[in-house]
Design a protein around this motif. Structure first.
Motif, PDB file in Angstrom:
ATOM      1  N   TYR A   7      -1.528  13.944  -2.811  1.00  0.00           N
ATOM      2  CA  TYR A   7      -1.378  13.220  -4.327  1.00  0.00           C
ATOM      3  C   TYR A   7      -1.348  14.216  -5.253  1.00  0.00           C
ATOM      4  O   TYR A   7      -2.704  15.159  -5.680  1.00  0.00           O
ATOM      5  CB  TYR A   7      -2.526  12.072  -4.327  1.00  0.00           C
ATOM      6  N   ARG A   8      -0.334  15.131  -6.756  1.00  0.00           N
ATOM      7  CA  ARG A   8      -0.427  16.027  -6.906  1.00  0.00           C
ATOM      8  C   ARG A   8      -1.937  16.096  -7.783  1.00  0.00           C
ATOM      9  O   ARG A   8      -2.186  17.547  -9.138  1.00  0.00           O
ATOM     10  CB  ARG A   8       0.925  16.564  -7.772  1.00  0.00           C
ATOM     11  N   LEU A   9      -1.963  15.225  -8.466  1.00  0.00           N
ATOM     12  CA  LEU A   9      -3.011  15.671  -9.627  1.00  0.00           C
ATOM     13  C   LEU A   9      -4.116  15.119  -9.282  1.00  0.00           C
ATOM     14  O   LEU A   9      -5.542  15.456  -9.538  1.00  0.00           O
ATOM     15  CB  LEU A   9      -3.323  13.868 -10.663  1.00  0.00           C
ATOM     16  N   LEU A  10      -4.625  15.685  -7.991  1.00  0.00           N
ATOM     17  CA  LEU A  10      -5.563  15.698  -7.274  1.00  0.00           C
ATOM     18  C   LEU A  10      -6.067  16.736  -6.354  1.00  0.00           C
ATOM     19  O   LEU A  10      -7.168  17.739  -6.098  1.00  0.00           O
ATOM     20  CB  LEU A  10      -6.427  14.794  -6.206  1.00  0.00           C
ATOM     21  N   SER A  11      -4.834  17.820  -5.982  1.00  0.00           N
ATOM     22  CA  SER A  11      -4.880  18.799  -5.476  1.00  0.00           C
ATOM     23  C   SER A  11      -5.019  20.395  -6.072  1.00  0.00           C
ATOM     24  O   SER A  11      -5.520  20.835  -5.504  1.00  0.00           O
ATOM     25  CB  SER A  11      -2.788  18.861  -5.213  1.00  0.00           C
ATOM     26  N   GLN A  12      -5.783  19.775  -7.286  1.00  0.00           N
ATOM     27  CA  GLN A  12      -6.794  21.276  -7.910  1.00  0.00           C
ATOM     28  C   GLN A  12      -7.856  20.727  -7.654  1.00  0.00           C
ATOM     29  O   GLN A  12      -8.268  22.282  -7.989  1.00  0.00           O
ATOM     30  CB  GLN A  12      -6.277  21.486  -9.161  1.00  0.00           C
ATOM     31  N   LEU A  13      -7.839  19.927  -6.901  1.00  0.00           N
ATOM     32  CA  LEU A  13      -9.618  19.409  -6.771  1.00  0.00           C
ATOM     33  C   LEU A  13      -9.766  20.498  -5.068  1.00  0.00           C
ATOM     34  O   LEU A  13      -8.908  20.006  -4.150  1.00  0.00           O
ATOM     35  CB  LEU A  13     -10.096  18.502  -6.655  1.00  0.00           C
ATOM     36  N   SER A  14     -11.203  20.837  -4.455  1.00  0.00           N
ATOM     37  CA  SER A  14     -10.831  21.314  -3.677  1.00  0.00           C
ATOM     38  C   SER A  14     -11.666  19.840  -2.769  1.00  0.00           C
ATOM     39  O   SER A  14     -11.818  19.146  -3.079  1.00  0.00           O
ATOM     40  CB  SER A  14     -12.714  21.792  -3.230  1.00  0.00           C
ATOM     41  N   THR A  68      -5.578  -0.762  -7.709  1.00  0.00           N
ATOM     42  CA  THR A  68      -6.281  -0.005  -7.585  1.00  0.00           C
ATOM     43  C   THR A  68      -5.685   1.287  -6.811  1.00  0.00           C
ATOM     44  O   THR A  68      -4.591   1.211  -5.750  1.00  0.00           O
ATOM     45  CB  THR A  68      -7.249  -1.125  -6.766  1.00  0.00           C
ATOM     46  N   ALA A  69      -6.958   2.600  -6.332  1.00  0.00           N
ATOM     47  CA  ALA A  69      -6.397   3.083  -5.720  1.00  0.00           C
ATOM     48  C   ALA A  69      -7.697   3.460  -5.243  1.00  0.00           C
ATOM     49  O   ALA A  69      -8.994   3.521  -5.592  1.00  0.00           O
ATOM     50  CB  ALA A  69      -6.085   4.798  -6.561  1.00  0.00           C
ATOM     51  N   GLU A  70      -7.580   4.358  -3.487  1.00  0.00           N
ATOM     52  CA  GLU A  70      -8.793   4.911  -3.100  1.00  0.00           C
ATOM     53  C   GLU A  70      -8.560   6.116  -3.121  1.00  0.00           C
ATOM     54  O   GLU A  70      -7.243   6.131  -2.048  1.00  0.00           O
ATOM     55  CB  GLU A  70      -9.743   4.408  -2.108  1.00  0.00           C
ATOM     56  N   VAL A  71      -9.209   7.140  -2.361  1.00  0.00           N
ATOM     57  CA  VAL A  71      -9.884   8.537  -1.292  1.00  0.00           C
ATOM     58  C   VAL A  71     -10.315   8.326  -0.457  1.00  0.00           C
ATOM     59  O   VAL A  71     -11.228   8.213  -0.736  1.00  0.00           O
ATOM     60  CB  VAL A  71      -9.577   9.315  -2.510  1.00  0.00           C
ATOM     61  N   SER A  72      -9.911   8.200   0.582  1.00  0.00           N
ATOM     62  CA  SER A  72     -11.052   9.335   2.003  1.00  0.00           C
ATOM     63  C   SER A  72     -11.152  10.438   1.737  1.00  0.00           C
ATOM     64  O   SER A  72     -11.865  10.760   2.116  1.00  0.00           O
ATOM     65  CB  SER A  72     -10.434   8.244   2.955  1.00  0.00           C
ATOM     66  N   ILE A  73      -9.803  10.991   2.137  1.00  0.00           N
ATOM     67  CA  ILE A  73      -9.971  12.512   2.554  1.00  0.00           C
ATOM     68  C   ILE A  73      -8.732  13.109   0.973  1.00  0.00           C
ATOM     69  O   ILE A  73      -7.724  12.853   1.046  1.00  0.00           O
ATOM     70  CB  ILE A  73      -9.204  13.362   4.034  1.00  0.00           C
ATOM     71  N   MET A  74      -9.158  14.111   0.379  1.00  0.00           N
ATOM     72  CA  MET A  74      -8.683  14.427  -0.175  1.00  0.00           C
ATOM     73  C   MET A  74      -7.823  15.832  -0.268  1.00  0.00           C
ATOM     74  O   MET A  74      -8.029  16.671   0.749  1.00  0.00           O
ATOM     75  CB  MET A  74      -9.014  15.579  -1.941  1.00  0.00           C
ATOM     76  N   PRO A  75      -6.140  15.517  -0.399  1.00  0.00           N
ATOM     77  CA  PRO A  75      -5.672  15.091  -1.452  1.00  0.00           C
ATOM     78  C   PRO A  75      -4.907  13.935  -1.270  1.00  0.00           C
ATOM     79  O   PRO A  75      -4.289  13.172  -2.026  1.00  0.00           O
ATOM     80  CB  PRO A  75      -4.922  16.072  -2.686  1.00  0.00           C
ATOM     81  N   ALA A  76      -5.066  13.076   0.087  1.00  0.00           N
ATOM     82  CA  ALA A  76      -4.561  12.340   0.191  1.00  0.00           C
ATOM     83  C   ALA A  76      -5.601  11.458  -0.418  1.00  0.00           C
ATOM     84  O   ALA A  76      -6.429  10.360  -1.073  1.00  0.00           O
ATOM     85  CB  ALA A  76      -4.676  11.900   1.706  1.00  0.00           C
ATOM     86  N   CYS A  77      -4.506  10.621  -1.029  1.00  0.00           N
ATOM     87  CA  CYS A  77      -4.502   8.605  -1.899  1.00  0.00           C
ATOM     88  C   CYS A  77      -4.243   7.594  -1.374  1.00  0.00           C
ATOM     89  O   CYS A  77      -2.632   7.814  -0.734  1.00  0.00           O
ATOM     90  CB  CYS A  77      -4.136   9.411  -3.562  1.00  0.00           C
ATOM     91  N   LYS A  78      -4.033   6.334  -1.030  1.00  0.00           N
ATOM     92  CA  LYS A  78      -4.174   5.458  -1.468  1.00  0.00           C
ATOM     93  C   LYS A  78      -3.927   4.197  -2.468  1.00  0.00           C
ATOM     94  O   LYS A  78      -5.227   3.890  -3.027  1.00  0.00           O
ATOM     95  CB  LYS A  78      -4.248   4.500  -0.446  1.00  0.00           C
ATOM     96  N   PHE A  79      -2.593   4.269  -3.034  1.00  0.00           N
ATOM     97  CA  PHE A  79      -2.980   2.840  -3.968  1.00  0.00           C
ATOM     98  C   PHE A  79      -2.199   1.110  -4.039  1.00  0.00           C
ATOM     99  O   PHE A  79      -1.303   1.216  -3.016  1.00  0.00           O
ATOM    100  CB  PHE A  79      -1.379   3.095  -4.962  1.00  0.00           C
ATOM    101  N   VAL A 125       0.919  -1.345  -0.189  1.00  0.00           N
ATOM    102  CA  VAL A 125       0.032   0.123  -0.355  1.00  0.00           C
ATOM    103  C   VAL A 125       1.342   1.444  -0.205  1.00  0.00           C
ATOM    104  O   VAL A 125       1.330   1.940   1.140  1.00  0.00           O
ATOM    105  CB  VAL A 125      -1.252  -0.295   1.411  1.00  0.00           C
ATOM    106  N   LEU A 126       1.348   2.163  -1.276  1.00  0.00           N
ATOM    107  CA  LEU A 126       1.296   3.678  -1.109  1.00  0.00           C
ATOM    108  C   LEU A 126       0.918   4.389  -0.752  1.00  0.00           C
ATOM    109  O   LEU A 126      -0.518   4.446  -1.489  1.00  0.00           O
ATOM    110  CB  LEU A 126       1.721   3.496  -2.457  1.00  0.00           C
ATOM    111  N   GLN A 127       0.579   4.990   0.261  1.00  0.00           N
ATOM    112  CA  GLN A 127      -0.050   6.323   0.314  1.00  0.00           C
ATOM    113  C   GLN A 127       0.463   7.677  -0.064  1.00  0.00           C
ATOM    114  O   GLN A 127       2.281   8.616   0.475  1.00  0.00           O
ATOM    115  CB  GLN A 127      -0.418   6.576   1.654  1.00  0.00           C
ATOM    116  N   ASP A 128       0.224   8.228  -0.850  1.00  0.00           N
ATOM    117  CA  ASP A 128       0.638   9.799  -0.598  1.00  0.00           C
ATOM    118  C   ASP A 128      -0.811  10.944  -0.265  1.00  0.00           C
ATOM    119  O   ASP A 128      -1.644  11.061  -0.923  1.00  0.00           O
ATOM    120  CB  ASP A 128       0.632  10.137  -2.574  1.00  0.00           C
TER     121      ASP A 128
END
Lengths: 158, 158
Positions: A99-106, A140-151, A93-96
Protein backbone atom coordinates in the motif's frame (compact mmCIF):
# COMPACT_ATOMS: atom_id res chain seq x y z
CA UNK A 1 8.77 5.61 -12.05
CA UNK A 2 7.63 8.14 -9.45
CA UNK A 3 4.17 8.47 -10.85
CA UNK A 4 2.28 8.19 -7.64
CA UNK A 5 4.72 10.42 -5.77
CA UNK A 6 2.94 13.79 -6.14
CA UNK A 7 -0.24 12.29 -4.76
CA UNK A 8 1.64 10.57 -1.98
CA UNK A 9 3.50 13.70 -0.88
CA UNK A 10 0.36 15.82 -1.05
CA UNK A 11 -1.52 13.26 1.02
CA UNK A 12 1.24 13.36 3.61
CA UNK A 13 1.10 17.17 3.76
CA UNK A 14 -2.64 17.04 4.20
CA UNK A 15 -2.33 14.72 7.18
CA UNK A 16 0.35 16.91 8.72
CA UNK A 17 -1.78 19.99 8.23
CA UNK A 18 -4.92 18.51 9.68
CA UNK A 19 -3.11 17.18 12.73
CA UNK A 20 -1.16 20.38 13.23
CA UNK A 21 -4.16 22.68 13.08
CA UNK A 22 -6.11 20.37 15.37
CA UNK A 23 -3.55 20.83 18.13
CA UNK A 24 -4.94 24.31 18.62
CA UNK A 25 -8.30 23.22 19.86
CA UNK A 26 -10.00 20.05 18.89
CA UNK A 27 -7.49 17.60 20.17
CA UNK A 28 -9.20 14.37 19.39
CA UNK A 29 -7.72 11.99 16.92
CA UNK A 30 -11.18 10.77 15.96
CA UNK A 31 -12.25 14.04 14.41
CA UNK A 32 -9.13 14.19 12.28
CA UNK A 33 -9.73 10.69 11.03
CA UNK A 34 -13.29 11.68 10.13
CA UNK A 35 -12.06 14.74 8.26
CA UNK A 36 -9.62 12.66 6.26
CA UNK A 37 -12.28 10.08 5.57
CA UNK A 38 -14.69 12.75 4.32
CA UNK A 39 -12.10 14.26 2.03
CA UNK A 40 -11.35 10.81 0.65
CA UNK A 41 -15.06 10.31 0.10
CA UNK A 42 -15.38 13.38 -2.10
CA UNK A 43 -12.21 12.58 -4.03
CA UNK A 44 -13.46 9.02 -4.55
CA UNK A 45 -16.78 10.26 -5.87
CA UNK A 46 -15.15 12.63 -8.31
CA UNK A 47 -12.62 10.11 -9.50
CA UNK A 48 -15.18 7.41 -10.07
CA UNK A 49 -17.36 9.84 -11.98
CA UNK A 50 -14.48 10.54 -14.30
CA UNK A 51 -13.24 6.98 -14.61
CA UNK A 52 -16.60 5.50 -15.53
CA UNK A 53 -17.50 8.18 -18.04
CA UNK A 54 -17.01 5.83 -20.93
CA UNK A 55 -17.23 2.38 -19.40
CA UNK A 56 -20.08 -0.03 -19.93
CA UNK A 57 -22.68 -0.48 -17.21
CA UNK A 58 -21.60 -2.86 -14.45
CA UNK A 59 -23.17 -6.31 -14.36
CA UNK A 60 -23.34 -6.66 -10.59
CA UNK A 61 -21.75 -5.79 -7.28
CA UNK A 62 -18.78 -8.07 -7.85
CA UNK A 63 -18.18 -6.43 -11.19
CA UNK A 64 -18.07 -3.05 -9.44
CA UNK A 65 -15.60 -4.35 -6.86
CA UNK A 66 -13.35 -5.70 -9.58
CA UNK A 67 -13.36 -2.30 -11.24
CA UNK A 68 -12.27 -0.73 -7.94
CA UNK A 69 -9.51 -3.30 -7.50
CA UNK A 70 -8.15 -2.82 -10.99
CA UNK A 71 -8.93 0.47 -12.74
CA UNK A 72 -9.65 2.63 -9.73
CA UNK A 73 -6.72 1.39 -7.66
CA UNK A 74 -4.35 1.71 -10.60
CA UNK A 75 -5.47 5.27 -11.20
CA UNK A 76 -4.70 6.28 -7.63
CA UNK A 77 -1.88 3.97 -6.56
CA UNK A 78 -0.36 2.85 -9.88
CA UNK A 79 -0.86 -0.77 -8.97
CA UNK A 80 -3.77 -3.18 -8.61
CA UNK A 81 -5.19 -4.69 -5.45
CA UNK A 82 -3.32 -7.96 -4.91
CA UNK A 83 -6.16 -10.00 -3.60
CA UNK A 84 -9.95 -9.70 -3.51
CA UNK A 85 -12.05 -12.00 -1.38
CA UNK A 86 -15.76 -12.05 -0.67
CA UNK A 87 -18.25 -14.05 1.35
CA UNK A 88 -20.80 -13.40 -1.44
CA UNK A 89 -23.05 -11.73 1.13
CA UNK A 90 -21.90 -8.18 0.78
CA UNK A 91 -18.52 -8.35 2.48
CA UNK A 92 -15.38 -7.83 0.44
CA UNK A 93 -11.79 -7.83 1.57
CA UNK A 94 -9.30 -6.00 -0.63
CA UNK A 95 -5.69 -6.74 0.14
CA UNK A 96 -2.87 -4.50 -1.02
CA UNK A 97 0.51 -6.03 -0.25
CA UNK A 98 2.34 -2.82 -0.89
CA UNK A 99 0.00 0.00 0.00
CA UNK A 100 1.70 3.09 -1.32
CA UNK A 101 0.64 5.55 1.35
CA UNK A 102 2.35 3.42 3.98
CA UNK A 103 5.42 2.50 2.01
CA UNK A 104 7.33 5.53 3.27
CA UNK A 105 7.00 4.41 6.88
CA UNK A 106 9.47 1.87 8.18
CA UNK A 107 8.10 -1.61 8.26
CA UNK A 108 7.86 -3.38 11.59
CA UNK A 109 5.71 -2.78 14.60
CA UNK A 110 7.35 0.44 15.72
CA UNK A 111 5.12 2.77 13.71
CA UNK A 112 1.98 0.67 13.63
CA UNK A 113 0.24 3.28 15.79
CA UNK A 114 0.60 5.79 12.99
CA UNK A 115 -1.12 3.59 10.43
CA UNK A 116 -4.77 4.66 11.00
CA UNK A 117 -4.18 8.19 9.83
CA UNK A 118 -2.65 6.89 6.62
CA UNK A 119 -5.64 4.66 6.01
CA UNK A 120 -8.57 6.98 6.68
CA UNK A 121 -8.39 8.90 3.42
CA UNK A 122 -8.32 5.69 1.41
CA UNK A 123 -11.27 4.20 3.29
CA UNK A 124 -13.21 7.30 2.30
CA UNK A 125 -11.92 7.00 -1.22
CA UNK A 126 -13.43 3.55 -1.64
CA UNK A 127 -16.66 4.52 0.07
CA UNK A 128 -16.98 7.57 -2.20
CA UNK A 129 -16.22 5.58 -5.32
CA UNK A 130 -18.94 3.06 -4.45
CA UNK A 131 -21.36 5.79 -3.48
CA UNK A 132 -20.96 7.36 -6.92
CA UNK A 133 -22.30 4.12 -8.35
CA UNK A 134 -25.20 4.09 -5.92
CA UNK A 135 -23.67 1.49 -3.61
CA UNK A 136 -23.76 2.41 0.06
CA UNK A 137 -21.01 0.87 2.16
CA UNK A 138 -18.93 0.93 5.31
CA UNK A 139 -15.19 0.68 4.73
CA UNK A 140 -12.63 -0.11 7.39
CA UNK A 141 -8.96 -0.97 7.17
CA UNK A 142 -6.34 -2.85 9.10
CA UNK A 143 -2.62 -3.31 8.91
CA UNK A 144 -0.84 -6.28 10.33
CA UNK A 145 2.58 -6.04 8.71
CA UNK A 146 3.44 -2.80 6.97
CA UNK A 147 3.15 -1.90 4.19
CA UNK A 148 0.55 -4.63 3.57
CA UNK A 149 -2.96 -3.55 4.25
CA UNK A 150 -6.51 -4.92 4.14
CA UNK A 151 -9.63 -2.92 3.38
CA UNK A 152 -12.91 -4.42 4.41
CA UNK A 153 -15.98 -3.24 2.51
CA UNK A 154 -19.41 -3.98 3.92
CA UNK A 155 -22.15 -3.25 1.43
CA UNK A 156 -25.25 -1.74 3.01
CA UNK A 157 -28.34 -3.22 1.49
CA UNK A 158 -31.06 -0.64 0.98
CA UNK B 1 -6.11 8.74 -19.27
CA UNK B 2 -7.05 10.29 -15.93
CA UNK B 3 -3.57 10.00 -14.52
CA UNK B 4 -3.34 13.40 -12.94
CA UNK B 5 -6.88 13.24 -11.58
CA UNK B 6 -6.17 11.91 -8.05
CA UNK B 7 -3.66 14.68 -7.48
CA UNK B 8 -6.02 17.26 -8.93
CA UNK B 9 -8.97 16.23 -6.80
CA UNK B 10 -6.86 16.01 -3.67
CA UNK B 11 -5.45 19.47 -4.35
CA UNK B 12 -8.97 20.80 -4.70
CA UNK B 13 -10.02 19.24 -1.40
CA UNK B 14 -6.99 20.74 0.30
CA UNK B 15 -7.93 24.23 -0.88
CA UNK B 16 -11.52 23.74 0.23
CA UNK B 17 -10.39 22.54 3.62
CA UNK B 18 -7.94 25.36 4.22
CA UNK B 19 -10.47 28.00 3.23
CA UNK B 20 -13.26 26.38 5.20
CA UNK B 21 -11.30 26.06 8.42
CA UNK B 22 -10.05 29.62 8.05
CA UNK B 23 -13.59 30.98 8.14
CA UNK B 24 -13.64 30.13 11.82
CA UNK B 25 -11.05 32.66 12.79
CA UNK B 26 -8.18 33.76 10.63
CA UNK B 27 -10.18 35.29 7.84
CA UNK B 28 -7.45 36.62 5.62
CA UNK B 29 -6.95 35.21 2.20
CA UNK B 30 -3.22 35.97 2.38
CA UNK B 31 -2.60 33.48 5.17
CA UNK B 32 -4.31 30.73 3.25
CA UNK B 33 -2.22 31.45 0.20
CA UNK B 34 0.89 31.25 2.36
CA UNK B 35 -0.19 27.94 3.82
CA UNK B 36 -0.77 26.48 0.36
CA UNK B 37 2.55 27.87 -0.83
CA UNK B 38 4.36 26.28 2.12
CA UNK B 39 2.76 22.92 1.53
CA UNK B 40 3.74 23.12 -2.11
CA UNK B 41 7.28 23.94 -1.05
CA UNK B 42 7.61 20.79 1.02
CA UNK B 43 6.04 18.62 -1.65
CA UNK B 44 8.36 20.16 -4.26
CA UNK B 45 11.40 19.43 -2.12
CA UNK B 46 10.40 15.84 -1.59
CA UNK B 47 9.54 15.23 -5.21
CA UNK B 48 12.75 16.73 -6.51
CA UNK B 49 14.75 14.64 -4.07
CA UNK B 50 13.12 11.55 -5.46
CA UNK B 51 13.25 12.53 -9.12
CA UNK B 52 16.93 13.41 -9.13
CA UNK B 53 18.04 10.34 -7.21
CA UNK B 54 19.56 8.84 -10.29
CA UNK B 55 20.09 11.75 -12.65
CA UNK B 56 23.46 13.21 -13.55
CA UNK B 57 24.56 16.46 -11.92
CA UNK B 58 23.12 19.56 -13.58
CA UNK B 59 25.43 21.68 -15.75
CA UNK B 60 23.98 25.05 -14.84
CA UNK B 61 20.88 26.98 -13.81
CA UNK B 62 19.29 26.69 -17.24
CA UNK B 63 19.79 22.96 -17.14
CA UNK B 64 17.94 22.85 -13.81
CA UNK B 65 15.09 24.90 -15.23
CA UNK B 66 14.79 22.58 -18.20
CA UNK B 67 14.54 19.64 -15.85
CA UNK B 68 11.71 21.40 -14.00
CA UNK B 69 9.91 22.13 -17.27
CA UNK B 70 10.19 18.58 -18.53
CA UNK B 71 10.66 15.84 -15.95
CA UNK B 72 9.31 17.59 -12.91
CA UNK B 73 6.26 19.07 -14.62
CA UNK B 74 5.47 15.77 -16.31
CA UNK B 75 5.65 13.95 -13.00
CA UNK B 76 3.11 16.28 -11.40
CA UNK B 77 0.93 17.43 -14.29
CA UNK B 78 1.43 14.71 -16.92
CA UNK B 79 2.52 17.28 -19.47
CA UNK B 80 5.52 19.50 -20.09
CA UNK B 81 5.75 23.27 -19.76
CA UNK B 82 4.89 24.66 -23.19
CA UNK B 83 7.30 27.53 -23.25
CA UNK B 84 10.38 28.55 -21.26
CA UNK B 85 11.88 32.00 -21.60
CA UNK B 86 14.72 33.66 -19.75
CA UNK B 87 16.52 37.00 -19.72
CA UNK B 88 19.74 35.12 -18.87
CA UNK B 89 20.00 37.14 -15.68
CA UNK B 90 18.14 34.91 -13.31
CA UNK B 91 14.57 35.44 -14.45
CA UNK B 92 12.68 32.57 -16.04
CA UNK B 93 9.12 32.50 -17.31
CA UNK B 94 7.45 29.11 -17.56
CA UNK B 95 4.28 29.06 -19.55
CA UNK B 96 1.76 26.25 -19.30
CA UNK B 97 -1.01 26.62 -21.87
CA UNK B 98 -3.20 24.09 -20.17
CA UNK B 99 -2.44 24.23 -16.49
CA UNK B 100 -4.18 21.20 -15.05
CA UNK B 101 -5.18 22.66 -11.70
CA UNK B 102 -7.20 25.34 -13.46
CA UNK B 103 -8.65 23.22 -16.20
CA UNK B 104 -11.71 22.36 -14.12
CA UNK B 105 -12.73 26.00 -13.83
CA UNK B 106 -14.65 27.54 -16.69
CA UNK B 107 -12.51 29.61 -19.00
CA UNK B 108 -13.29 33.29 -19.37
CA UNK B 109 -12.98 36.16 -16.95
CA UNK B 110 -15.78 35.17 -14.66
CA UNK B 111 -13.69 33.04 -12.31
CA UNK B 112 -10.39 34.84 -12.69
CA UNK B 113 -10.61 35.96 -9.05
CA UNK B 114 -10.41 32.36 -7.95
CA UNK B 115 -7.18 31.69 -9.80
CA UNK B 116 -4.67 32.74 -7.09
CA UNK B 117 -5.68 29.97 -4.74
CA UNK B 118 -5.15 27.42 -7.50
CA UNK B 119 -1.69 28.79 -8.22
CA UNK B 120 -0.20 29.13 -4.76
CA UNK B 121 0.56 25.48 -4.20
CA UNK B 122 2.33 25.21 -7.54
CA UNK B 123 4.43 28.33 -6.91
CA UNK B 124 5.60 26.65 -3.74
CA UNK B 125 6.17 23.42 -5.62
CA UNK B 126 8.63 25.08 -7.99
CA UNK B 127 10.33 27.01 -5.20
CA UNK B 128 10.71 23.80 -3.18
CA UNK B 129 12.05 21.86 -6.14
CA UNK B 130 14.69 24.53 -6.78
CA UNK B 131 15.51 24.78 -3.11
CA UNK B 132 16.24 21.07 -3.01
CA UNK B 133 18.98 21.72 -5.57
CA UNK B 134 20.35 24.61 -3.55
CA UNK B 135 18.79 27.30 -5.72
CA UNK B 136 16.96 30.01 -3.80
CA UNK B 137 14.12 31.67 -5.70
CA UNK B 138 10.95 33.72 -5.62
CA UNK B 139 8.12 32.26 -7.67
CA UNK B 140 5.00 34.14 -8.69
CA UNK B 141 2.25 33.28 -11.12
CA UNK B 142 -0.28 35.02 -13.29
CA UNK B 143 -3.22 34.00 -15.39
CA UNK B 144 -4.51 36.04 -18.27
CA UNK B 145 -6.74 33.59 -20.09
CA UNK B 146 -7.64 30.39 -18.30
CA UNK B 147 -6.42 27.71 -18.23
CA UNK B 148 -3.15 29.19 -19.54
CA UNK B 149 -0.78 30.27 -16.85
CA UNK B 150 2.69 31.83 -16.45
CA UNK B 151 5.07 31.16 -13.61
CA UNK B 152 7.85 33.66 -13.09
CA UNK B 153 10.93 32.41 -11.30
CA UNK B 154 13.42 34.92 -9.93
CA UNK B 155 16.63 33.28 -8.87
CA UNK B 156 18.11 34.82 -5.73
CA UNK B 157 21.87 35.05 -6.06
CA UNK B 158 23.61 34.23 -2.81
Amino acid sequence: MADEAPFQFLHHELIQYIYKTAENGEAENGRNITKLENMGFRVGQGLMERLTKETARFKDELDVMKFICKDFWTCVFKKQIDNLRTNHQGIYVLQDNKYRLLSQLSAGKQYLDLAPKYLAFTCGLVRGALSNLGVKSIVTAEVSIMPACKFQVMIQKM
